[in-house]
Scaffold this motif. Sequence first.
Motif, PDB file in Angstrom:
ATOM      1  N   UNK A 118      58.864 -55.952  61.039  1.00  0.00           N
ATOM      2  CA  UNK A 118      60.802 -55.688  61.362  1.00  0.00           C
ATOM      3  C   UNK A 118      60.952 -54.880  62.080  1.00  0.00           C
ATOM      4  N   UNK A 119      60.297 -53.702  61.859  1.00  0.00           N
ATOM      5  CA  UNK A 119      60.330 -52.122  62.824  1.00  0.00           C
ATOM      6  C   UNK A 119      59.773 -52.456  64.192  1.00  0.00           C
ATOM      7  N   UNK A 120      58.770 -52.878  64.494  1.00  0.00           N
ATOM      8  CA  UNK A 120      57.859 -53.284  65.835  1.00  0.00           C
ATOM      9  C   UNK A 120      59.116 -54.131  66.400  1.00  0.00           C
ATOM     10  N   UNK A 121      60.064 -55.552  66.267  1.00  0.00           N
ATOM     11  CA  UNK A 121      61.035 -56.537  66.656  1.00  0.00           C
ATOM     12  C   UNK A 121      62.039 -55.514  66.332  1.00  0.00           C
ATOM     13  N   UNK A 122      62.780 -54.592  65.666  1.00  0.00           N
ATOM     14  CA  UNK A 122      63.466 -53.083  66.076  1.00  0.00           C
ATOM     15  C   UNK A 122      63.442 -52.759  67.372  1.00  0.00           C
ATOM     16  N   UNK A 123      62.283 -52.316  67.147  1.00  0.00           N
ATOM     17  CA  UNK A 123      61.747 -51.395  68.928  1.00  0.00           C
ATOM     18  C   UNK A 123      62.143 -52.305  69.496  1.00  0.00           C
ATOM     19  N   UNK A 124      60.962 -53.389  69.731  1.00  0.00           N
ATOM     20  CA  UNK A 124      61.057 -54.478  70.755  1.00  0.00           C
ATOM     21  C   UNK A 124      62.789 -54.314  70.867  1.00  0.00           C
ATOM     22  N   UNK A 125      63.137 -54.763  70.535  1.00  0.00           N
ATOM     23  CA  UNK A 125      65.248 -55.028  70.779  1.00  0.00           C
ATOM     24  C   UNK A 125      65.496 -53.889  71.705  1.00  0.00           C
ATOM     25  N   UNK A 126      65.859 -52.915  71.047  1.00  0.00           N
ATOM     26  CA  UNK A 126      66.461 -51.277  71.450  1.00  0.00           C
ATOM     27  C   UNK A 126      65.609 -51.354  73.328  1.00  0.00           C
ATOM     28  N   UNK A 127      64.073 -51.656  73.053  1.00  0.00           N
ATOM     29  CA  UNK A 127      63.525 -51.716  74.289  1.00  0.00           C
ATOM     30  C   UNK A 127      64.248 -52.561  74.872  1.00  0.00           C
ATOM     31  N   UNK A 128      64.386 -53.781  74.958  1.00  0.00           N
ATOM     32  CA  UNK A 128      64.719 -54.770  75.084  1.00  0.00           C
ATOM     33  C   UNK A 128      66.716 -54.689  76.344  1.00  0.00           C
ATOM     34  N   UNK A 129      67.105 -53.699  74.879  1.00  0.00           N
ATOM     35  CA  UNK A 129      68.362 -53.572  75.455  1.00  0.00           C
ATOM     36  C   UNK A 129      68.623 -52.441  76.580  1.00  0.00           C
ATOM     37  N   UNK A 130      67.136 -51.657  76.649  1.00  0.00           N
ATOM     38  CA  UNK A 130      67.382 -50.399  77.394  1.00  0.00           C
ATOM     39  C   UNK A 130      66.918 -51.119  78.603  1.00  0.00           C
ATOM     40  N   UNK A 131      65.878 -52.141  78.858  1.00  0.00           N
ATOM     41  CA  UNK A 131      65.557 -53.013  80.068  1.00  0.00           C
ATOM     42  C   UNK A 131      66.543 -53.079  80.846  1.00  0.00           C
ATOM     43  N   UNK A 132      67.725 -54.371  79.935  1.00  0.00           N
ATOM     44  CA  UNK A 132      68.918 -54.307  80.334  1.00  0.00           C
ATOM     45  C   UNK A 132      69.417 -53.941  81.435  1.00  0.00           C
ATOM     46  N   UNK A 133      69.823 -52.909  80.550  1.00  0.00           N
ATOM     47  CA  UNK A 133      70.785 -51.608  81.157  1.00  0.00           C
ATOM     48  C   UNK A 133      70.230 -51.307  82.291  1.00  0.00           C
ATOM     49  N   UNK A 134      69.062 -50.723  82.756  1.00  0.00           N
ATOM     50  CA  UNK A 134      67.467 -50.712  84.028  1.00  0.00           C
ATOM     51  C   UNK A 134      68.533 -51.308  84.595  1.00  0.00           C
ATOM     52  N   UNK A 135      68.098 -53.211  84.274  1.00  0.00           N
ATOM     53  CA  UNK A 135      67.732 -53.849  85.595  1.00  0.00           C
ATOM     54  C   UNK A 135      69.568 -53.538  86.020  1.00  0.00           C
ATOM     55  N   UNK A 136      70.973 -53.756  85.075  1.00  0.00           N
ATOM     56  CA  UNK A 136      71.803 -53.577  86.166  1.00  0.00           C
ATOM     57  C   UNK A 136      71.875 -52.329  86.671  1.00  0.00           C
TER      58      UNK A 136
END
Length: 484
Positions: free
Chosen positions: A282-300
């Motif tokens: 769950x901790x890893x999933x939370x970290x990965x989801x945060x990274x995904x959010x950051x990557x999405x903002x970066x892609x934008x």
Amino acid sequence: MGETSDDPPTSAVLLDNCHFSQVVFNNVEKFYVPGGDVTCYYTLTQNITPRGKDWVGIFRVGWKTTREYYTFMWAPLPADARGGTTVQQQIQFKAYYLPKDDEYYQFCYVDQDAVVRGASVPFQFRAETEDDILVVTTQGEVEEIELQNKNLLKENEELKASCASLQKQTMDLQEQLSKAQELQSRFDSLRSNTEKLELELQSLKKENKCLKDLDDCREPQLLQLKEQIQSVTSDKECLETKLKAALGQIQSVTSDKECLETKLKAALGQIQSVTSDKECLETKLKTVLDQMDQLQSQVLNYEKEVENLSHMDRDKTEQLESLKEENRQLRVTQQQENLNLMKDLEEQKHLFQSLQAKKNEADEENRKLREENDDLLRQVLQAREVSSFSAASQAHAPIPASGGGSLLFGNPYCVAGANLEAGAASASIRKCPMCDDVFPEDIETSQYEAHVQSHLLDCPLCNETFEKSNKQVFEDHMFCHGLE
């Protein structure tokens, strides 16, 4: 459950069925700022009857039993304590007793029987922050993170299924354990009954002995007692048989109980390991989801930059076209200027030729002027010598009188004498041939020559001499040397 009067009623048994919908928590924030009191709002539905030992606790997400609460508050009884109605309630938790970390927690309503009747959505205790970290990640890393996220989700699903199966096995083991405890209680009751019967048998034996000592008249009673003893003995033998059978059952149940306890311990260990793995995932999933959010903002952000660059590219293309047009016009202008310069050069050549002709004429004039200058210098020197001689003769001879007054044209000799005297007078002084300045007799020749030379300009290339009054001629002469 074992609790004091100040502790809430809890249970160490894993919860298998809870009625979380009987109490609904309202207005739960995503996070609460540390250092302040927290007010918990909840609604008692018509399906629950509040009691005096009900309480509301704060649990860390992932709790298994009601004993894992962090802090609690007693739930106040509503004004109308009867069931069947919906009641709005609230409790305030003091800041001193609240968690100090940033883990996820939730409110839980636990009734007097240690059964959870309601649970809120998770929240955190942390200060409000703005996530402005920009992580530069390539597209390959994004795809790798997405693949890891999918694998983690798959492992999480498998662990959830394994956890569910282990929980089912644990429930089966708990049912078997409850049956064993039930058999143990039956065995204890049988043992107590057997002891009571043995006591009665001993008392009957004592009574039998007493009756033997009595009179023979009590023989009928003795026979009756023997019959009772026989019946009791048969009952005893029957009970002993049942006791042996029960002891055999108890031994088998005890062995089964020990085996079940071993399996239960192993299952609990597996559950704990699975729970720890689940928390880690769950901790890893939370970290990965945060990274995904950051990557999405970066892609934008990258898309915006690409769009801006495309606009800039169009602007640069337009500027390049305009510069090409300007360059073409400049080339045409340059060609026209080159033609004009060629024309000017031809004109300059003609002007040079005319100036060269003028130069030659000026050189001829300068030569003549130099000859005249030399003649004038010689005349000046001669005049100086004559002036010295005439000054000596005038001292001894009288000046002749004018004798031509009666003649129509005058006496030519007198005129000649006057001219001679004038020539002698002019020879006795020095006069500059350029500016007509007059110098005394006693001036040195070098000074006189320097004065005359000050009116002249000498060419440093061909040693020609020009008058200062004709400075333009001198400059044209030097310009012609420059063209050579």
